[in-house]
Design a protein around this motif. Structure first.
Motif, PDB file in Angstrom:
ATOM      1  N   THR A  90     -53.752   7.124 -32.281  1.00 27.21           N
ATOM      2  CA  THR A  90     -54.674   6.187 -32.939  1.00 27.21           C
ATOM      3  C   THR A  90     -55.813   5.877 -31.968  1.00 27.21           C
ATOM      4  N   GLY A  91     -56.796   6.758 -31.947  1.00 28.11           N
ATOM      5  CA  GLY A  91     -57.862   6.666 -30.941  1.00 28.11           C
ATOM      6  C   GLY A  91     -57.322   7.108 -29.596  1.00 28.11           C
ATOM      7  N   SER A  92     -58.240   7.428 -28.670  1.00 28.86           N
ATOM      8  CA  SER A  92     -57.760   7.784 -27.335  1.00 28.86           C
ATOM      9  C   SER A  92     -57.215   6.543 -26.634  1.00 28.86           C
ATOM     10  N   THR A  93     -57.570   5.373 -27.119  1.00 22.25           N
ATOM     11  CA  THR A  93     -57.021   4.133 -26.564  1.00 22.25           C
ATOM     12  C   THR A  93     -55.494   4.189 -26.549  1.00 22.25           C
ATOM     13  N   GLN A  94     -54.917   4.617 -27.656  1.00 22.06           N
ATOM     14  CA  GLN A  94     -53.446   4.684 -27.725  1.00 22.06           C
ATOM     15  C   GLN A  94     -52.906   5.863 -26.918  1.00 22.06           C
ATOM     16  N   ALA A  95     -53.681   6.943 -26.855  1.00 23.87           N
ATOM     17  CA  ALA A  95     -53.255   8.080 -26.018  1.00 23.87           C
ATOM     18  C   ALA A  95     -53.156   7.631 -24.561  1.00 23.87           C
ATOM     19  N   LEU A  96     -54.134   6.823 -24.126  1.00 24.06           N
ATOM     20  CA  LEU A  96     -54.117   6.311 -22.746  1.00 24.06           C
ATOM     21  C   LEU A  96     -52.933   5.362 -22.546  1.00 24.06           C
ATOM     22  N   MET A  97     -52.644   4.569 -23.566  1.00 29.09           N
ATOM     23  CA  MET A  97     -51.561   3.581 -23.443  1.00 29.09           C
ATOM     24  C   MET A  97     -50.200   4.273 -23.336  1.00 29.09           C
ATOM     25  N   GLY A 116     -65.180   1.726 -13.804  1.00 29.10           N
ATOM     26  CA  GLY A 116     -64.502   2.640 -14.718  1.00 29.10           C
ATOM     27  C   GLY A 116     -64.271   1.994 -16.073  1.00 29.10           C
ATOM     28  N   PHE A 117     -63.733   2.774 -16.970  1.00 36.41           N
ATOM     29  CA  PHE A 117     -63.519   2.312 -18.341  1.00 36.41           C
ATOM     30  C   PHE A 117     -62.586   1.095 -18.343  1.00 36.41           C
ATOM     31  N   VAL A 118     -62.940   0.103 -19.159  1.00 36.18           N
ATOM     32  CA  VAL A 118     -62.291  -1.218 -19.090  1.00 36.18           C
ATOM     33  C   VAL A 118     -60.798  -1.238 -19.437  1.00 36.18           C
ATOM     34  N   THR A 162     -59.402  10.147 -14.033  1.00 32.82           N
ATOM     35  CA  THR A 162     -60.796  10.589 -13.922  1.00 32.82           C
ATOM     36  C   THR A 162     -61.447  10.430 -15.291  1.00 32.82           C
ATOM     37  N   ASN A 163     -62.773  10.357 -15.291  1.00 34.37           N
ATOM     38  CA  ASN A 163     -63.484  10.190 -16.560  1.00 34.37           C
ATOM     39  C   ASN A 163     -64.861  10.843 -16.438  1.00 34.37           C
ATOM     40  N   SER A 164     -64.950  12.053 -16.942  1.00 42.31           N
ATOM     41  CA  SER A 164     -66.226  12.781 -16.930  1.00 42.31           C
ATOM     42  C   SER A 164     -66.448  13.388 -18.303  1.00 42.31           C
ATOM     43  N   SER A 166     -68.815   9.979 -17.662  1.00 40.37           N
ATOM     44  CA  SER A 166     -68.256   8.656 -17.374  1.00 40.37           C
ATOM     45  C   SER A 166     -68.886   7.519 -18.169  1.00 40.37           C
ATOM     46  N   ASN A 167     -68.030   6.632 -18.592  1.00 42.52           N
ATOM     47  CA  ASN A 167     -68.411   5.311 -19.043  1.00 42.52           C
ATOM     48  C   ASN A 167     -67.965   4.365 -17.929  1.00 42.52           C
ATOM     49  N   PRO A 168     -68.828   3.664 -17.237  1.00 46.16           N
ATOM     50  CA  PRO A 168     -70.188   3.291 -17.618  1.00 46.16           C
ATOM     51  C   PRO A 168     -71.311   4.070 -16.943  1.00 46.16           C
ATOM     52  N   SER A 194     -57.023  12.676 -17.329  1.00 49.49           N
ATOM     53  CA  SER A 194     -58.442  13.002 -17.415  1.00 49.49           C
ATOM     54  C   SER A 194     -59.000  12.595 -18.777  1.00 49.49           C
ATOM     55  N   ASP A 195     -59.789  11.526 -18.758  1.00 52.69           N
ATOM     56  CA  ASP A 195     -60.386  11.004 -19.991  1.00 52.69           C
ATOM     57  C   ASP A 195     -61.686  11.764 -20.245  1.00 52.69           C
ATOM     58  N   GLU A 196     -61.678  12.595 -21.287  1.00 53.01           N
ATOM     59  CA  GLU A 196     -62.839  13.460 -21.568  1.00 53.01           C
ATOM     60  C   GLU A 196     -63.398  13.178 -22.969  1.00 53.01           C
ATOM     61  N   VAL A 197     -63.393  11.893 -23.361  1.00 52.82           N
ATOM     62  CA  VAL A 197     -63.810  11.579 -24.730  1.00 52.82           C
ATOM     63  C   VAL A 197     -65.293  11.873 -24.986  1.00 52.82           C
ATOM     64  N   TYR A 198     -66.086  11.991 -23.902  1.00 49.08           N
ATOM     65  CA  TYR A 198     -67.516  12.301 -24.094  1.00 49.08           C
ATOM     66  C   TYR A 198     -67.790  13.787 -23.842  1.00 49.08           C
ATOM     67  N   ASN A 221     -58.489  12.768 -25.237  1.00 47.11           N
ATOM     68  CA  ASN A 221     -59.712  13.030 -25.990  1.00 47.11           C
ATOM     69  C   ASN A 221     -59.706  12.257 -27.307  1.00 47.11           C
ATOM     70  N   SER A 222     -60.790  12.397 -28.056  1.00 49.48           N
ATOM     71  CA  SER A 222     -61.024  11.554 -29.224  1.00 49.48           C
ATOM     72  C   SER A 222     -62.124  12.196 -30.042  1.00 49.48           C
ATOM     73  N   LEU A 223     -62.141  11.904 -31.336  1.00 47.95           N
ATOM     74  CA  LEU A 223     -63.303  12.330 -32.125  1.00 47.95           C
ATOM     75  C   LEU A 223     -64.237  11.153 -32.383  1.00 47.95           C
ATOM     76  N   SER A 224     -63.891   9.983 -31.822  1.00 46.44           N
ATOM     77  CA  SER A 224     -64.665   8.761 -32.075  1.00 46.44           C
ATOM     78  C   SER A 224     -66.152   8.931 -31.810  1.00 46.44           C
ATOM     79  N   LYS A 225     -66.463   9.485 -30.632  1.00 46.53           N
ATOM     80  CA  LYS A 225     -67.872   9.519 -30.206  1.00 46.53           C
ATOM     81  C   LYS A 225     -68.543  10.777 -30.765  1.00 46.53           C
TER      82      LYS A 225
HETATM   83  C1  LIG Z   1     -64.233   6.492 -21.462  1.00 48.33           C
HETATM   84  C2  LIG Z   1     -63.629   6.042 -22.740  1.00 48.33           C
HETATM   85  N1  LIG Z   1     -62.359   6.395 -23.012  1.00 48.33           N
HETATM   86  C3  LIG Z   1     -61.754   6.013 -24.146  1.00 48.33           C
HETATM   87  C4  LIG Z   1     -62.413   5.239 -25.083  1.00 48.33           C
HETATM   88  C5  LIG Z   1     -61.658   4.802 -26.322  1.00 48.33           C
HETATM   89  O1  LIG Z   1     -62.165   5.378 -27.466  1.00 48.33           O
HETATM   90  P1  LIG Z   1     -61.304   5.603 -28.791  1.00 48.33           P
HETATM   91  O2  LIG Z   1     -60.076   4.777 -28.704  1.00 48.33           O
HETATM   92  O3  LIG Z   1     -62.213   5.195 -29.906  1.00 48.33           O
HETATM   93  O4  LIG Z   1     -60.983   7.076 -28.834  1.00 48.33           O
HETATM   94  C6  LIG Z   1     -63.738   4.849 -24.862  1.00 48.33           C
HETATM   95  C7  LIG Z   1     -64.453   3.974 -25.808  1.00 48.33           C
HETATM   96  O5  LIG Z   1     -65.454   3.363 -25.509  1.00 48.33           O
HETATM   97  C8  LIG Z   1     -64.366   5.261 -23.648  1.00 48.33           C
HETATM   98  O6  LIG Z   1     -65.631   4.926 -23.364  1.00 48.33           O
END
Ligand SMILES: Cc1ncc(COP(=O)(O)O)c(C=O)c1O
Length: 377
Positions: A90-97, A116-118, A162-164, A166-168, A194-198, A221-225
């Protein structure tokens, strides 16, 4: 143990707090989501799925033809990825969790990017582990430096995040950066999260992934963005390590199964035309060029050209905290985010999202210029 002890000191992110200051008059350069709608064929696939009766529970890891389509997309990074290496979330948020819940035990250390990402620090803490923050500095184009990592790593360190792109920071790793960090992880027997959502939002370059020869990688990863579908909550993770069944078990106990109609829309997104994604990224690039140019014309503001995602992360020379600076902007009807919302090393920076129209970016930076004048006094 006190009830709720794992949440002690954990609050909603600073981004949310700034968002709550938005009024009808505000120009919002705070939000981390595309200002586009999903393409017509993707929206149609979602409503078709509902009409066709795909409204029931589905497989825990996601429907198989969709996972096949995701595997197909990921084979450009690592050629032996199959549908069985993927869990849809359910979003990459849950994948990270679920990744944090699976990997960490109390007493473990985890290397995290600062800024880094919040979600990273709270999720690692909730899992009982200790975050060790490694710096991302403007002078290194916000790329992690192995020397810094070597100074921080302990015998209890289990993973590096890692996050590339990167947000922010908008920083993007080169293949050499990826190799150096993978070597570091291998030397210390660490997992790489490795967070590669972008990954699809990069400018004038190909995205480089951590999915490669090293198996202890969890690719998030995610299709959100990419497909502007943040509200549909579609994410996934990929790993070649033999832990996928465990992650699937955690999926089951968290959500039973991912949202079924959204998966049908995701299948249409993955297998349909991609031209609209290219157009969106080209539009982000035009906006990036505008915002960076305008920011760098302001005395005391220094902004690198972001290579990916849709954030500008300028440093400023003024004697004011990033939070007070962002609050001053909010009082003047500009919503942006204080760099310190992303970690202590983000102090002295402001994050602007340029996922907004050229017009609003111009209006927002007009306000920012005035606020800078006022602060300089
Ligand atoms: C770096 C990064 N990872 C993960 C997410 C989470 O995105 P989502 O749960 O919509 O896939 C975000 C959203 O802002 C993000 O910026």
């Amino acid at each position: 143990m006190v009830v709720g002890a794992r949440l002690e000191g954990i609050q909603l992110s600073g981004i949310r707090k700034m968002f709550e200051l938005t009024t009808e008059r505000s120009v919002n350069l705070g939000l981390g989501e595309p200002d586009f709608q999903p393409a017509q064929h993707i929206r149609q696939a979602l409503s078709d799925a509902v009409e066709k009766g795909y409204n029931k529970y589905g497989p825990t890891s996601g429907i198989s033809n969709l996972r096949e389509a995701l595997a197909n997309g990921a084979r450009k990074y690592r050629s032996d990825i199959t549908a069985n290496d993927i869990v849809v979330t359910t979003g990459s948020t849950q994948a990270l969790m679920i990744t944090a819940q699976y990997l960490f035990n109390p007493g473990d250390d985890v290397l995290l990017p600062d800024p880094g990402f919040v979600l990273n620090v709270p999720q690692v803490r909730i899992a009982g582990a200790r975050p060790l923050m490694y710096p991302l500095k403007q002078e290194h184009e916000f790329i992690p430096q192995v020397d810094d990592l070597e100074k921080l790593v302990t015998p209890k360190t289990v993973a590096i995040y890692t996050n590339s792109p990167s947000n922010p920071t908008g920083g993007v790793m080169s293949i050499e950066d990826i190799r150096a960090i993978t070597q570091f992880a291998e030397d210390h027997d660490l997992w790489i999260v490795s967070d590669e959502v972008y990954d699809q939002i990069v400018y004038d370059r190909e995205h480089q992934s951590f999915l490669g020869d090293y198996d202890k990688v969890i690719h998030i990863n995610s299709l959100s963005k990419t497909y502007a579908m943040t509200g549909w909550r579609f994410g996934f993770l990929i790993t070649k390590a033999p832990i996928i069944d465990k992650l699937s078990i955690l999926n089951y106990y968290t959500i039973a199964c991912p949202n079924v109609p959204t998966q049908h829309a995701a299948l249409a997104a993955m297998t349909g035309p991609q031209e609209h994604v290219k157009q969106m990224v080209n539009e982000f690039k035009r906006r990036r060029d505008l915002i960076v140019d305008r920011l760098n014309r302001i005395d005391g503001i220094h902004c690198l050209v972001p290579k990916g995602a849709f954030y500008a992360f300028p440093k400023y020379d003024f004697n004011i905290s990033a939070l007070d600076f962002a609050m001053e902007c909010a009082r003047s009807d500009l919503i942006c985010t204080h760099g310190s919302a992303f970690g202590d090393a983000g102090e002295g920076h402001i994050r602007f999202s340029y996922a907004n129209s050229m017009d609003n970016i111009n209006k927002g930076i007009d306000i920012f210029e005035e606020v800078c004048e006022k602060i300089k006094g």
